[in-house]
Design an enzyme around this catalytic site. Structure first.
Site, PDB file in Angstrom:
ATOM      1  CB  CYS A   2     -23.801 -12.091  34.965  1.00  0.00           C
ATOM      2  SG  CYS A   2     -22.911 -13.292  35.318  1.00  0.00           S
ATOM      3  NE  ARG A  27     -27.692 -10.630  30.166  1.00  0.00           N
ATOM      4  CZ  ARG A  27     -27.093 -10.421  28.916  1.00  0.00           C
ATOM      5  NH1 ARG A  27     -28.033 -10.424  28.072  1.00  0.00           N
ATOM      6  NH2 ARG A  27     -26.073 -10.328  28.645  1.00  0.00           N
ATOM      7  CD1 TRP A  74     -25.813 -19.584  33.701  1.00  0.00           C
ATOM      8  CD2 TRP A  74     -23.535 -19.481  33.321  1.00  0.00           C
ATOM      9  NE1 TRP A  74     -25.172 -20.874  33.231  1.00  0.00           N
ATOM     10  CE2 TRP A  74     -23.900 -20.458  33.001  1.00  0.00           C
ATOM     11  CE3 TRP A  74     -22.248 -19.090  33.138  1.00  0.00           C
ATOM     12  CZ2 TRP A  74     -23.300 -21.767  32.245  1.00  0.00           C
ATOM     13  CZ3 TRP A  74     -21.496 -20.162  32.481  1.00  0.00           C
ATOM     14  CH2 TRP A  74     -21.982 -21.137  32.147  1.00  0.00           C
ATOM     15  CG  ASN A 100     -22.611 -10.341  31.381  1.00  0.00           C
ATOM     16  OD1 ASN A 100     -22.222 -11.538  31.476  1.00  0.00           O
ATOM     17  ND2 ASN A 100     -23.013  -9.821  30.410  1.00  0.00           N
ATOM     18  N   GLY A 101     -19.196 -11.043  32.529  1.00  0.00           N
ATOM     19  CA  GLY A 101     -17.953 -11.184  31.431  1.00  0.00           C
ATOM     20  C   GLY A 101     -16.926 -11.946  32.175  1.00  0.00           C
ATOM     21  CD  GLU A 481     -33.515 -26.926  17.856  1.00  0.00           C
ATOM     22  OE1 GLU A 481     -34.157 -26.028  18.692  1.00  0.00           O
ATOM     23  OE2 GLU A 481     -32.139 -26.783  18.088  1.00  0.00           O
ATOM     24  CE  LYS A 485     -34.910 -25.816  21.942  1.00  0.00           C
ATOM     25  NZ  LYS A 485     -33.792 -25.426  20.833  1.00  0.00           N
ATOM     26  CD  GLU A 488     -31.961 -25.887  24.945  1.00  0.00           C
ATOM     27  OE1 GLU A 488     -32.388 -25.763  23.788  1.00  0.00           O
ATOM     28  OE2 GLU A 488     -31.202 -24.803  25.584  1.00  0.00           O
ATOM     29  CG  HIS A 504     -22.262 -45.962   9.551  1.00  0.00           C
ATOM     30  ND1 HIS A 504     -21.329 -47.035   8.933  1.00  0.00           N
ATOM     31  CD2 HIS A 504     -22.918 -45.640   8.925  1.00  0.00           C
ATOM     32  CE1 HIS A 504     -21.916 -46.869   7.602  1.00  0.00           C
ATOM     33  NE2 HIS A 504     -23.077 -46.149   7.789  1.00  0.00           N
ATOM     34  CE  LYS A 603     -33.713 -17.060  24.456  1.00  0.00           C
ATOM     35  NZ  LYS A 603     -33.816 -18.153  23.890  1.00  0.00           N
TER      36      LYS A 603
HETATM   37  C1  AGP Z   1     -31.160 -23.055  22.356  1.00  0.00           C
HETATM   38  O1  AGP Z   1     -32.213 -23.330  22.847  1.00  0.00           O
HETATM   39  C2  AGP Z   1     -30.000 -22.537  23.246  1.00  0.00           C
HETATM   40  N1  AGP Z   1     -30.624 -21.702  24.139  1.00  0.00           N
HETATM   41  C3  AGP Z   1     -28.781 -22.188  22.770  1.00  0.00           C
HETATM   42  O2  AGP Z   1     -28.098 -23.409  22.074  1.00  0.00           O
HETATM   43  C4  AGP Z   1     -28.626 -21.096  21.577  1.00  0.00           C
HETATM   44  O3  AGP Z   1     -29.239 -21.469  20.606  1.00  0.00           O
HETATM   45  C5  AGP Z   1     -27.305 -20.829  21.712  1.00  0.00           C
HETATM   46  O4  AGP Z   1     -26.627 -20.443  22.741  1.00  0.00           O
HETATM   47  C6  AGP Z   1     -27.063 -19.695  20.597  1.00  0.00           C
HETATM   48  O5  AGP Z   1     -27.549 -18.420  20.920  1.00  0.00           O
HETATM   49  P1  AGP Z   1     -27.913 -17.473  19.946  1.00  0.00           P
HETATM   50  O6  AGP Z   1     -28.783 -17.743  19.042  1.00  0.00           O
HETATM   51  O7  AGP Z   1     -28.465 -16.322  20.788  1.00  0.00           O
HETATM   52  O8  AGP Z   1     -26.546 -17.024  19.538  1.00  0.00           O
END
Ligand code: AGP
Length: 608
Positions: A2, A27, A74, A100-101, A481, A485, A488, A504, A603
């Site tokens: 959060c 966040r 969150w 937050n936590g 990757e 993308k 998400e 496989h 994020k």
């Molecule tokens: C990637 O687009 C995501 N936001 C997520 O997978 C991110 O890369 C992951 O949470 C790691 O975050 P960081 O690089 O801030 O540690």
């Protein structure tokens, strides 16, 4: 994960806190809330959904309160309801807490408090905190002591801010694992989960460390260590990144803006570090550990999500250029593995935010192993940057969209520099790669100049609900990757698969409704990946291929082709990433989705 904000000072704090919450919304954006204390008076407002909703409501309440806390959520414990939104309040309505936590022993504390006559209205773990403070306040009538006692009972991770009509001249805060920073202003202090909520008001900040408890007034910050009770002298630092960069400019959203920052990102990541003319790589951030680096025998990279895929590319680069064995481990798996660790092993943590709890936990695990802990981090002054022995900043500037784009480009570029550094210049690829890195920003721009073409191709595939991504060697991490993308940002089921692995099992899924995105740029494995494309075609699967300009034969085996400028095998992932990011972006926007705030994500993941 959060976002929390707090204000104490001689100005009305409502809008300062609301703007801070907007800056921290990446966040978490399930709900938001604010509490204001003005002498013995208090007001508390909570709203499900984006911060904008709360701003609309909050603007209706008139308040000059100079003591305010806010939260953007969150959800971890309890669904997305008004009751579960923060601030959480004590039963008597006098104490307000944002958190937050995760409080791991909240059930136990709840039982203790229920036995003492308290009741609970929410399903959150956080609601135990204001009631615990109240519980101790009844015993001490000293709010600071009550706050401390409450924290001593709490187990888990937290960044907490508390205010009360029973202590209307103080803002209370504490940190254990989750980030918290205090902005120092003139007769005011602003508390936040990260500097992006503060930098509009001041560049002078104090980062709280684990077990720090702060009592803040408009003019003073008093910090104690919760473990030994000793006072901690606040160390102020200056933020050195400009807030302008965080502004959207003419872009419709941060994701597109940050994709288009790729050329500048490569430039800043290599600035003052690469000198092709002098044939040198210089990484100032590693200078104090050069002696240990000369004896490194193994590198273990720990990271999560996109950062771990950058790590996989780093694995190839360091092994091939420096001849040092590398292993990439997901941080949340690494933490619970029991493996031998010799002192000649380096642990390299990669993180955009520098606050990912899993990666922090991985670093903590080896704290007493005597191994060198390095970091590749984007967020300046973040926890991982401060807890590693040395490291290299990405200097990509604040990344706001949840989907990481420019940070990935910067991470791969920095991994290239580290590999070249560790090679000691002995690799025959050294000089060609230095020259290529200097020219790479303009090639990245050439990929961006094709945005319209990539948009047309992407929109053609926006209706599919399954997608396969394939690649070989450097193309394999790119397939992972690229799939991430798309997943998400567009919520499409997408899989990243090594081209050779298709037959496989995954090939069974392929048909005319399951397109494939293939990374097929120029490399010694081009024939191999072309055969994999043929395997897909043979099952009627549509194919979008990313290829190197001049490769005309690829058109015979792919339905659509995105051409990239010629570059070296090792630098192809940087250009291919931009194409994959734009592809995902245009599909998500075609589907009308909020690309900056994808559902269910945030994020920086500050809880394990
Ligand atoms: C990637 O687009 C995501 N936001 C997520 O997978 C991110 O890369 C992951 O949470 C790691 O975050 P960081 O690089 O801030 O540690």
């Amino acid at each position: 994960m959060c976002g929390i904000v707090g204000y104490i000072g001689n100005k009305p704090g409502r809008d300062i806190v609301l703007e801070g919450l907007e800056a921290l919304e990446y966040r978490g954006y399930d709900s938001a809330g604010i509490a204001l204390v003005d002498g013995g008076q208090s007001q508390c407002l909570k709203k499900i959904g984006r911060v904008t909703g709360l701003v609309g409501e909050a603007k209706k309440i008139s308040s000059n309160a100079g003591l305010v806390i806010g939260h953007t959520r969150w959800a971890t414990h309890g669904g997305v309801t008004n009751q579960n939104a923060h601030p959480q309040t004590s039963n008597d309505g006098t104490i307000f807490v944002v958190h937050n936590g995760i409080i791991e022993n909240f059930a136990e504390l709840k039982t203790k408090l229920e036995a003492a006559g308290y009741h609970f209205d929410s399903q959150t773990d956080t609601e135990v905190v204001p009631n615990l403070i109240d519980y101790y306040l009844k015993q001490t009538s000293d709010f600071e002591k009550a706050f401390k006692s409450a924290l001593n009972d709490v187990r888990g991770a937290y960044a907490i801010a508390a205010i009360s009509t029973k202590a209307p001249d103080k803002l209370f805060a504490a940190r254990l694992s989750s980030p918290l920073v205090i902005g120092v202003g003139k007769n005011e202090h602003i508390l936040a989960s990260d500097p992006s909520a503060i930098m509009e008001h001041t560049k002078k900040v104090i980062y709280l460390e684990d077990y720090d408890m702060a009592v803040i007034t408009g003019s003073k910050v008093k910090i104690h260590n919760l473990k030994d009770g000793k006072p901690v002298k606040p160390e102020a630092e200056l933020l050195d990144f400009e807030s302008e960069k965080a502004l959207l400019g003419d872009y419709p959203n941060f994701m597109l803006k940050e994709i288009f920052e790729a050329p500048a990102t490569i430039k800043t990541a290599t600035l003052g570090r690469v000198n092709a003319a002098a044939n040198t790589v210089k990484l100032g951030g590693l200078e104090n550990v050069l002696r240990q680096l000369n004896h490194v025998e193994r590198v273990v990279i720990v990271a999560c999500g996109t950062a771990s895929y950058a790590g996989l590319i780093g694995e190839y680069l360091i092994e091939e250029l420096a001849g040092i064995p590398v292993e990439v481990q997901l941080a949340h798996e690494f933490k619970y593995r029991d493996e031998p660790f010799s002192r000649s092993t380096v642990l390299l943590a990669i993180s955009q935010s520098g606050e990912t709890a899993d990666t922090i936990a991985a670093l903590k695990k080896v704290e007493d192993f005597g191994v060198l802990r390095l970091g590749i981090v984007n967020a300046v002054g973040s926890t991982i940057a401060r807890m590693t022995d040395a490291g290299v900043y990405c200097h990509a500037g604040p990344e706001r969209a949840v989907a990481s784009t420019k940070a990935f480009v910067a991470q791969v570029t920095v991994l290239m520099l580290i590999a070249l550094h560790l090679s000691g210049g002995n690799s025959k690829r050294f000089s060609p790669l230095l020259k290529e890195l200097e020219g790479l920003p303009s090639k990245a721009q050439a990929v961006l100049d094709q945005a319209e073409t990539i948009k047309q191709i992407a929109e053609k595939y926006a209706g599919f609900n399954d997608f396969m991504f394939i690649g070989r060697k450097y193309g394999y991490p790119m397939a992972l990757e690229g799939a991430l993308k798309l997943k998400e940002t567009s919520y499409i089921h997408a899989e990243g698969c090594a081209g050779g692995e298709l037959k496989h099992g995954s090939l069974a899924m392929i048909d005319q409704n399951f397109p494939t995105f293939a990374f097929a740029t120029e490399s010694p494995l081009l024939d191999k990946i072309s055969s994999n494309i043929q395997e897909v075609r043979a099952r009627g699967g549509p194919v979008v291929a990313v290829a190197t300009e001049g490769n005309t034969s690829i058109k015979d085996i792919a339905d659509d082709v995105i051409y990239l400028p010629k570059t070296l095998e090792e630098t192809q992932p940087i250009l291919a990433a931009i194409a994959a990011q734009l592809f995902a972006y245009y599909i998500a926007t075609k589907r009308g989705l909020d690309v900056d705030r994808p559902r269910n994500l945030a994020k920086s993941v500050t809880v394990e």
